[in-house]
Design a protein around this motif. Structure first.
Motif, PDB file in Angstrom:
ATOM      1  N   ALA A 284      74.793  12.990 -56.030  1.00  0.00           N
ATOM      2  CA  ALA A 284      75.344  12.712 -54.700  1.00  0.00           C
ATOM      3  C   ALA A 284      74.728  13.620 -53.645  1.00  0.00           C
ATOM      4  CB  ALA A 284      76.855  12.933 -54.733  1.00  0.00           C
ATOM      5  N   LEU A 285      74.963  13.250 -52.396  1.00  0.00           N
ATOM      6  CA  LEU A 285      74.665  14.110 -51.250  1.00  0.00           C
ATOM      7  C   LEU A 285      75.340  15.472 -51.437  1.00  0.00           C
ATOM      8  CD1 LEU A 285      73.787  14.363 -48.181  1.00  0.00           C
ATOM      9  CD2 LEU A 285      76.043  13.396 -47.634  1.00  0.00           C
ATOM     10  N   GLY A 286      74.596  16.540 -51.179  1.00  0.00           N
ATOM     11  CA  GLY A 286      75.200  17.879 -51.224  1.00  0.00           C
ATOM     12  C   GLY A 286      75.437  18.419 -52.625  1.00  0.00           C
TER      13      GLY A 286
ATOM     14  N   ALA B 130      77.444  11.801 -36.528  1.00  0.00           N
ATOM     15  CA  ALA B 130      78.356  12.929 -36.252  1.00  0.00           C
ATOM     16  C   ALA B 130      78.176  14.007 -37.320  1.00  0.00           C
ATOM     17  CB  ALA B 130      79.801  12.433 -36.219  1.00  0.00           C
ATOM     18  N   ARG B 131      78.001  13.562 -38.574  1.00  0.00           N
ATOM     19  CA  ARG B 131      77.838  14.543 -39.657  1.00  0.00           C
ATOM     20  C   ARG B 131      76.518  15.319 -39.491  1.00  0.00           C
ATOM     21  NH1 ARG B 131      79.292  13.872 -45.985  1.00  0.00           N
ATOM     22  NH2 ARG B 131      80.635  12.146 -45.360  1.00  0.00           N
ATOM     23  N   ILE B 132      75.474  14.587 -39.130  1.00  0.00           N
ATOM     24  CA  ILE B 132      74.172  15.254 -38.938  1.00  0.00           C
ATOM     25  C   ILE B 132      74.283  16.304 -37.831  1.00  0.00           C
ATOM     26  CG2 ILE B 132      71.805  14.885 -38.098  1.00  0.00           C
ATOM     27  CD1 ILE B 132      71.975  12.072 -39.548  1.00  0.00           C
TER      28      ILE B 132
ATOM     29  N   GLY C 222      87.679   9.429 -52.134  1.00  0.00           N
ATOM     30  CA  GLY C 222      87.891   9.375 -50.687  1.00  0.00           C
ATOM     31  C   GLY C 222      86.633   9.001 -49.923  1.00  0.00           C
ATOM     32  N   SER C 223      85.502   8.884 -50.582  1.00  0.00           N
ATOM     33  CA  SER C 223      84.255   8.550 -49.892  1.00  0.00           C
ATOM     34  C   SER C 223      83.868   7.092 -50.083  1.00  0.00           C
ATOM     35  CB  SER C 223      83.103   9.423 -50.420  1.00  0.00           C
ATOM     36  OG  SER C 223      83.357  10.762 -50.167  1.00  0.00           O
ATOM     37  N   THR C 224      83.906   6.635 -51.324  1.00  0.00           N
ATOM     38  CA  THR C 224      83.656   5.219 -51.631  1.00  0.00           C
ATOM     39  C   THR C 224      84.852   4.747 -52.471  1.00  0.00           C
ATOM     40  OG1 THR C 224      82.322   5.929 -53.541  1.00  0.00           O
ATOM     41  CG2 THR C 224      81.126   5.332 -51.546  1.00  0.00           C
TER      42      THR C 224
ATOM     43  N   LEU D 116      75.178   8.444 -58.918  1.00  0.00           N
ATOM     44  CA  LEU D 116      76.463   8.657 -58.260  1.00  0.00           C
ATOM     45  C   LEU D 116      76.263   8.761 -56.749  1.00  0.00           C
ATOM     46  CD1 LEU D 116      79.345  10.715 -59.626  1.00  0.00           C
ATOM     47  CD2 LEU D 116      78.729  11.055 -57.247  1.00  0.00           C
ATOM     48  N   SER D 117      77.018   7.968 -56.004  1.00  0.00           N
ATOM     49  CA  SER D 117      77.007   7.996 -54.541  1.00  0.00           C
ATOM     50  C   SER D 117      75.608   7.699 -54.011  1.00  0.00           C
ATOM     51  CB  SER D 117      77.564   9.333 -54.056  1.00  0.00           C
ATOM     52  OG  SER D 117      78.063   9.173 -52.766  1.00  0.00           O
ATOM     53  N   VAL D 118      74.975   8.604 -53.246  1.00  0.00           N
ATOM     54  CA  VAL D 118      73.619   8.246 -52.806  1.00  0.00           C
ATOM     55  C   VAL D 118      72.702   8.077 -54.025  1.00  0.00           C
ATOM     56  CG1 VAL D 118      72.738  10.603 -52.418  1.00  0.00           C
ATOM     57  CG2 VAL D 118      71.819   8.723 -51.091  1.00  0.00           C
ATOM     58  N   GLY D 119      73.029   8.762 -55.108  1.00  0.00           N
ATOM     59  CA  GLY D 119      72.273   8.569 -56.361  1.00  0.00           C
ATOM     60  C   GLY D 119      72.400   7.144 -56.875  1.00  0.00           C
TER      61      GLY D 119
HETATM   62  O1  LIG Z   1      80.013  13.500 -48.580  1.00  0.00           O
HETATM   63  C1  LIG Z   1      80.681  12.528 -48.917  1.00  0.00           C
HETATM   64  O2  LIG Z   1      81.562  12.039 -48.243  1.00  0.00           O
HETATM   65  C2  LIG Z   1      80.363  11.861 -50.207  1.00  0.00           C
HETATM   66  C3  LIG Z   1      79.092  11.172 -50.238  1.00  0.00           C
HETATM   67  C4  LIG Z   1      78.702  10.082 -49.520  1.00  0.00           C
HETATM   68  C5  LIG Z   1      77.365   9.714 -49.934  1.00  0.00           C
HETATM   69  C6  LIG Z   1      77.103  10.707 -50.974  1.00  0.00           C
HETATM   70  O3  LIG Z   1      76.103  10.800 -51.689  1.00  0.00           O
HETATM   71  O4  LIG Z   1      78.140  11.542 -51.103  1.00  0.00           O
END
Ligand SMILES: O=C(O)CC1=CCC(=O)O1
Length: 270
Positions: free
Chosen positions: A30-32, A133-135, A214-216, A95-98
């Motif tokens: 995932a992201l982060g 906004a996140r960026i 809570g994200s997807t 997972l997520s962006v993955g």
């Molecule tokens: O940071 C989030 O909300 C979760 C997330 C969204 C895309 C991703 O890879 O993580």
């Protein structure tokens, strides 16, 4: 070897050997996060399958490369890494962006993909406004400024107990990622709409989501599953956005059971 230069970027990765004749399982993050989010699943599968884990560009020990990114940049990196490792016909578990990277790989390089496990992901995640906004927050105030909100989406309240060392450890993982790599991947997420890609996926696919993601959330993952021909859909109880951390035993057994349903493919391994 834990580092490979592909597409002018050094990617940190691990290849764990496994029995001949078993499909390689590739994990994308995932992201982060970096590849350690899969650790508790990997240790359960190691010995039964060859396994590849890696840090996508801008994350973990991998290089930043040119920013911002597109999903295609991440897809081409994974394709080049698998070519380098001589892996074909793998089960890609993203997972997520993955999971978006996994969807892109399945359609761009079908020779590399035998099946997909798409965890807590979608064909489209969030809105352009949300990612912009996140960026802006990350670029002006750092990842720390959004960490608590992200962790609320990642983990259930039971996991977010102050006395849970793992909760604090994964908070460290998030806040110690490169802010530049994080923002560059937010741009990739903002610009990615995989609706048509998802419809063209032609490999067996399992879609999985934590019931408290809570994200997807489950309805978002279900809408992706409905686009993918023949996809299965499962919900994991008592998990947020990262079931590989909160429910590794269940996640592992889902992957194992899914792989057991796949038709044997002779050239599906190294
Ligand atoms: O940071 C989030 O909300 C979760 C997330 C969204 C895309 C991703 O890879 O993580």
């Amino acid at each position: 070897m834990q580092f490979a230069t592909v597409n002018n970027v050094i990617l940190h990765h691990q290849l764990i050997g496994g029995p001949a004749g078993r499909p390689v399982i590739v994990f994308a993050n995932a992201l982060g996060t970096d590849f350690r989010i899969w650790r508790d699943v990997v240790v359960r599968l190691a010995g039964d399958f060859p396994i590849v884990t890696y840090d996508k560009r801008g994350h973990g020990l991998s290089d930043l490369g040119q920013v911002p990114y597109s999903i295609d940049d991440h897809v081409l990196d994974l394709a080049a890494l698998l070519d380098r490792l001589d892996v074909k016909g793998a089960v890609i578990c993203g997972l997520s962006v993955g999971g978006m990277i996994a969807q892109g790989l399945a359609t761009k390089r079908p020779d590399l993909v035998k099946a997909l496990v798409l965890c807590d992901t979608a064909h489209r995640i969030g809105t352009a406004e949300m990612w912009d906004a996140r960026i802006e927050s990350v670029e002006t105030k750092g990842i720390e400024s959004l960490a608590d909100a992200v962790l609320e989406r990642w983990f259930t309240p039971a996991f977010r107990r102050p006395e849970n060392a793992a909760y604090h450890g994964y908070r460290n993982m998030l806040t110690r990622q490169s802010a530049v790599g994080y923002a560059a991947t937010c741009a990739a997420l903002r610009d990615a709409d995989l609706t048509e890609t998802a419809k063209r996926i032609s490999v067996p696919t399992l879609c999985v989501v934590g019931d408290q993601d809570g994200s997807t959330p489950p309805d978002v993952v279900l809408s992706m599953a409905r686009l993918i021909p023949g996809a299965r859909y499962e919900v994991i109880k008592d998990a947020g956005h990262i079931p590989s951390i909160e429910q590794p035993e269940i996640m592992t057994e889902m992957v194992r059971a899914f792989i057991a349903t796949l038709p044997e493919v002779g050239d599906s391994h190294r």
